[in-house]
Design an enzyme around this catalytic site. Sequence first.
Site, PDB file in Angstrom:
ATOM      1  N   THR A  78       0.800  -1.195  -0.037  1.00  0.00           N
ATOM      2  CA  THR A  78      -0.075  -0.111  -0.088  1.00  0.00           C
ATOM      3  C   THR A  78       0.663   1.109  -0.107  1.00  0.00           C
ATOM      4  OG1 THR A  78      -1.875  -1.093   1.260  1.00  0.00           O
ATOM      5  CG2 THR A  78      -1.772   1.362   1.466  1.00  0.00           C
ATOM      6  N   GLY A 131      -0.600   5.246  -7.916  1.00  0.00           N
ATOM      7  CA  GLY A 131      -1.962   5.415  -8.260  1.00  0.00           C
ATOM      8  C   GLY A 131      -2.865   5.759  -7.277  1.00  0.00           C
ATOM      9  N   GLU A 146      -7.842   7.025 -15.718  1.00  0.00           N
ATOM     10  CA  GLU A 146      -6.803   5.971 -15.699  1.00  0.00           C
ATOM     11  C   GLU A 146      -7.220   4.812 -16.750  1.00  0.00           C
ATOM     12  OE1 GLU A 146      -5.128   4.396 -11.978  1.00  0.00           O
ATOM     13  OE2 GLU A 146      -4.229   6.426 -11.361  1.00  0.00           O
ATOM     14  N   ASP A 193       3.532 -14.673   1.923  1.00  0.00           N
ATOM     15  CA  ASP A 193       3.474 -15.568   2.924  1.00  0.00           C
ATOM     16  C   ASP A 193       2.438 -15.985   3.493  1.00  0.00           C
ATOM     17  OD1 ASP A 193       6.419 -14.989   3.282  1.00  0.00           O
ATOM     18  OD2 ASP A 193       5.947 -13.210   4.502  1.00  0.00           O
ATOM     19  N   HIS A 198       2.345  -4.886 -14.904  1.00  0.00           N
ATOM     20  CA  HIS A 198       2.347  -3.435 -14.974  1.00  0.00           C
ATOM     21  C   HIS A 198       3.157  -3.048 -16.197  1.00  0.00           C
ATOM     22  CE1 HIS A 198       2.074   1.056 -14.672  1.00  0.00           C
ATOM     23  NE2 HIS A 198       1.230   0.690 -13.705  1.00  0.00           N
ATOM     24  N   ARG A 247      -4.534  -2.927 -18.681  1.00  0.00           N
ATOM     25  CA  ARG A 247      -2.833  -3.367 -18.624  1.00  0.00           C
ATOM     26  C   ARG A 247      -2.595  -4.499 -19.190  1.00  0.00           C
ATOM     27  NH1 ARG A 247      -2.196  -1.711 -12.112  1.00  0.00           N
ATOM     28  NH2 ARG A 247      -2.526   0.686 -12.346  1.00  0.00           N
ATOM     29  N   HIS A 249       3.151  -6.932 -10.948  1.00  0.00           N
ATOM     30  CA  HIS A 249       2.890  -5.749 -10.200  1.00  0.00           C
ATOM     31  C   HIS A 249       1.718  -6.278  -9.193  1.00  0.00           C
ATOM     32  CE1 HIS A 249       1.753  -1.675  -9.121  1.00  0.00           C
ATOM     33  NE2 HIS A 249       0.367  -1.778  -9.710  1.00  0.00           N
ATOM     34  N   ARG A 307      -6.869  -6.971 -13.432  1.00  0.00           N
ATOM     35  CA  ARG A 307      -7.597  -5.912 -12.415  1.00  0.00           C
ATOM     36  C   ARG A 307      -7.519  -4.596 -13.093  1.00  0.00           C
ATOM     37  NH1 ARG A 307      -5.003  -1.959  -9.028  1.00  0.00           N
ATOM     38  NH2 ARG A 307      -2.713  -2.712  -9.610  1.00  0.00           N
ATOM     39  N   LEU A 342      -6.745  -0.707  -4.102  1.00  0.00           N
ATOM     40  CA  LEU A 342      -6.947   0.034  -2.766  1.00  0.00           C
ATOM     41  C   LEU A 342      -8.243  -0.012  -2.486  1.00  0.00           C
ATOM     42  CD1 LEU A 342      -4.628   3.260  -3.248  1.00  0.00           C
ATOM     43  CD2 LEU A 342      -3.911   0.971  -1.711  1.00  0.00           C
TER      44      LEU A 342
END
Length: 624
Positions: free
Chosen positions: A59, A64, A130, A259, A280, A323, A382, A417, A423
């Site tokens: 984060t 973006g 975007e 993890d 990306h 993307r 990404h 995505r 986010l």
Amino acid sequence: MSTKPQRPIPLSSDHPTFQATGRVVIVGTGIAGLSAALSLAGRHEVTVVTKGSLGESNTAWAQGGIAGVIGTDDTVDSHIADTLSAGAGHCDVDAVRTLCEAGGEAIVSLAEAGVDFDTDPTGAWSRGMEGAHSHPRIFHAGGDATGQAITAALTTRLRTEVVADRVRLLEHTMLIDIPTEHDATASGVTAEEGTTTSSVTTSGVTTEAGTPESGRATGVTVLREGRLERLDAEAVVLATGGAGQVFAHTTNPAAATGDGLAAAIRAGAQVRDLEFFQFHPTALTGPGFLLSEALRGAGALLLDEHGRRFMPEVDARTELAPRDVVALALHRTSAAQDGRPCFLDARNVPDVAARFPSITAGLATNGLDPSTDLIPVTPAAHYFMGGVATDLDGRTSIDGLFAVGEVACTGVHGANRLASNSLLEGAVFAGRAAAAITSQLGSTGSHSSGGDLADDDSPLMHRDHDPLRSPIRASHRSIHELHQTALTRTQLQALTWDNLGVERTATGLRTLLDRLSHADLPHEELPHRHLPHESLIEAYETANLALIAEHMARHALAREDSLGAHARTDSLPAADGSRTDADGTRPGTVDPRAERTDTAHRTDPAHPTDIVPTHPALQEAAAC
């Protein structure tokens, strides 16, 4: 267990006064983990675990913004349509609807938590454009430092909760495993028809071999100060982020080693869509420094080595295509010029240095100036669209185990995505998971054998109580029992980049799986658990990356057609004898991806979505 969707709990430290019940462990401190912790603080005995220092996460690296519909010139319907289109027909429509309908209120909640979003000359929040969005709906903070702004605001809030004894914070503590006990209680996620253990099915859902289909999480095992320790809990929330370090070229920080995903796989949780990893398009060649899509939204262009634009020949949306389309086009253009890089041209972007201060500073350290120089770029790993399979409230196939953020697969992102939805997903689904946990522990907390609930007369937290001193049960796997590999981290990353990167073939995927299967360390060469703490972390991380690479390769091998970010250059012939290209289209045909569906996800779009905002701040904004 009920799977009725829960109303998210607001991000607020102004909790009502009541006795906390049940222990919750949250692993990770990105937007998802922090949002979950703030929502649950004071309601339960909350422990937050983070591998590094508080605030170190994917984060914090996000340049973006965060996407959401606020105002009358945009609609939730449009945001949903853009998300579904970018996802190449592989999204779960219910999850997408849940995300987009909650977008505006989630952004307002972040502002109330202290995030200072950028404004235009009128004082209204600025909205950027975007790739693959049909309307400007991207909200930024600090220009290209949105992730840092969100992290700073939420970590400040969390430290307040820590000081007030409503949250226990364990920094420099690495998740190792998720101990489980068999439980007949139904979990929130069920396997699709045809799902079997230890295999990839057409639904894209897998379960680790040799583990029960259903179980109950009883806590976590962690590595802390060089020691393996156990933390019992009635609910565990994985918010550990992605696994970009599985690749040689990535925009992710060094700690993004998957993890949580690896621990969930070992625990037997169902995982989904592991073949879909987003690359990306524009990372700085060499260092991998991310050059935000917002640059292209502001007018930056992609050029080949001769200074010629190539995206208009690839997609009508040019540099603002999804993307997966841009990354594949850039990758192939570079290959056609013998691997020499393509360039991002931001010289005509007005006030580029002022609008993108973090990017400008990052480029300056590499001797480049976006206002005067062409920037050499390459695709880089990404974002992981796949992950631990969850329902709309973060429940996994293991009772008591929740997953939110990038480690989870809600079905929102599909095969690719949409920019700036990640986010938002972290904030929205963390709130829903928190509400589900509170509902669960409020009525069933005493069911757990992980430890007694807090007594009605006991204080919320004792400074002299250390829940990590619980003994490690004999069933816990030691480092010798993990999937150790003789490959070095660098060798593993190079192998995955070559065979599991932007373009894939069955031959390459089998090569990767063969190398992984023949690279187990002899027992006498396995890392010793009494190694220094940092050496143990590196050993566990590499084991996690090897396990994830294996599962990703199996998923990618099982999906023989190209779809979204999964580009197979050896796609099989279609029934009519034609052949699909690596971008999922047939030569001479219109791209069908916006209309494609997948049986693993719900795709009924028949719901109205032009919704009147319920939050007062949103109603005020909509009236502007």
